[in-house]
Motif scaffolding. Structure first.
Motif, short mmCIF file in Angstrom:
data_model
loop_
_atom_site.label_atom_id
_atom_site.label_comp_id
_atom_site.label_asym_id
_atom_site.label_seq_id
_atom_site.Cartn_x
_atom_site.Cartn_y
_atom_site.Cartn_z
N GLU A 20 5.72 41.61 -24.82
CA GLU A 20 4.90 40.70 -25.87
C GLU A 20 5.03 41.56 -27.22
O GLU A 20 4.59 42.59 -27.09
N ALA A 21 5.29 40.92 -28.35
CA ALA A 21 5.25 41.74 -29.54
C ALA A 21 4.82 40.64 -30.86
O ALA A 21 5.24 39.57 -30.52
N GLU A 22 4.15 41.09 -31.81
CA GLU A 22 3.98 40.48 -32.83
C GLU A 22 5.09 40.01 -33.73
O GLU A 22 5.23 39.08 -34.42
N GLU A 23 6.27 41.25 -33.69
CA GLU A 23 7.26 40.86 -34.61
C GLU A 23 8.45 40.42 -33.54
O GLU A 23 8.64 40.65 -32.50
N ASN A 24 9.18 39.42 -34.36
CA ASN A 24 10.30 38.70 -33.38
C ASN A 24 11.63 39.87 -33.35
O ASN A 24 12.60 39.70 -32.83
#
Length: 352
Positions: A291-295
């Motif tokens: 999971e990450a904030e940036e795509n």
């Protein structure tokens, strides 16, 4: 004491301590896969009469599910029953430790690895609903009464608990019941140091060696047992696990780990019909977050014109890993009293 052999009327000395494959690249400090920072290896070994078997685990990092190392697989000859390769090929990442065991225990170790990952993710309050355990195998059905399938969750957890940077080689863990080139085989490992742009990187190999014919074994450029034709086929399988901290892409890793075939060939295997050669490699330098904030995720990769460096590292480490499986293995007596002698014992007996 060296063994003197006559081949084509020419005498030469065979001393196992001097037969180690030549290294054009520097070896790692321990000359094992765990020279790659963060990598650990553990074993569980079953040694009671007809049960000569075990589990070996390669742990790439702390809980790889959340930060998945870039990974690749390559099947040189597909006479095998591995699990987890399809998703590795599709997504190019590794999300569990890699487990090695015997052929008929793959399913039980796969299930145990699922339970382990559920437990590990629960520590982070993460409800695991899908995971891709990677389990690879060789058949130890000669020395081990494989039908009993004696390995399960306890065996896997013992192997994981023992995981460390310093680990045994030879007839241990998954390698306990394996036979390589007619001698006692098992677990072997090696590593090479790569210098790129003033920085040092490590490439490590771990082999589960259970393949080859005695007559084909090449030592010091010769085939000292060429007249031994008891094994008509090159069969049994060899699994390679490769690790590196060099930044590579999934595609580049696939290219690199194919060079494991060079190591097999240098020691005399022609990769026969009944031998399953399956290779898995990962890099700890590039990770895919679960999971990450940036795509968008950025990776660093090696320039293509420099790929010869990891190619050579893989070939050398693979060859020496198989050699070390033979070098460190001791003779084992197993199912129905079958004894498989070690290479070192064969040489000492012949020489005495």
């Amino acid at each position: 004491m060296p063994l003197f052999l006559y081949i084509n009327c020419e005498v030469f000395t065979l001393d196992l301590n001097k037969m180690r494959p030549h290294a054009t690249m520097k070896r790692g400090i321990n000359n094992t896969i765990t020279d790659v920072p963060g990598v650990r290896v553990g074993h569980f070994t079953r040694t009671d009469g007809s049960h000569q078997t075990g589990v070996t685990v390669v742990i790439p990092c702390e809980n790889p599910f959340f930060e998945k190392p870039v990974c690749a697989s390559f099947v040189l000859n597909g006479f095998g029953k591995s699990l987890g390769l399809v998703q590795i090929d599709e997504l190019g990442t590794l999300e569990t430790p890699i487990a090695l065991t015997n052929t008929l225990n793959v399913g039980k170790i796969h299930d145990a690895l699922v339970s382990y990952m559920i437990s590990e993710c629960a520590k982070h309050n993460f409800p695991l609903r899908s995971v891709n355990p990677v389990v690879l195998e060789c058949n130890d059905g000669g020395l081990n009464f494989i039908q009993d399938r004696v390995l399960g969750e306890n065996a896997l957890m013992a192997a994981i608990s023992s995981a460390a940077t310093d680990f045994e080689q030879g007839a241990v863990g998954a390698g306990r019941g394996m036979v390589c080139h007619g001698f006692k085989g098992g677990i072997g490992s090696s590593s090479r140091i790569m210098e790129i742009d003033g920085k040092t990187y490590t490439f490590g190999a771990l082999a589960l060696a259970n393949h080859g014919r005695m007559a084909d074994l090449i030592l010091d450029g010769k085939t000292p047992f060429a007249e031994d034709q008891r094994e008509a086929c090159d069969k049994g399988s060899c699994i390679f696990i490769f690790a590196t901290d060099l930044p590579l892409s999934h595609r580049q890793l696939t290219r690199v780990i194919r060079r494991g075939s060079v190591g097999l060939a240098r020691l005399g295997s022609f990769i026969g019909h009944g031998s399953g050669e399956v290779f898995v490699g990962f890099t700890t330098a590039n990770r895919m977050p679960h999971e990450a904030e940036e795509n968008l995720v950025s990776f660093t990769v090696l320039r293509e014109s420099k790929m010869d460096i990891p190619f050579r590292a893989c070939a050398e480490a693979a060859e020496e890993a198989v050699f070390n499986a033979l070098y460190y293995a001791q003779s084992v007596t197993g199912h129905e009293g079958l004894t498989v002698s070690s290479l070192s014992e064969r040489m000492n007996t012949t020489n005495s």
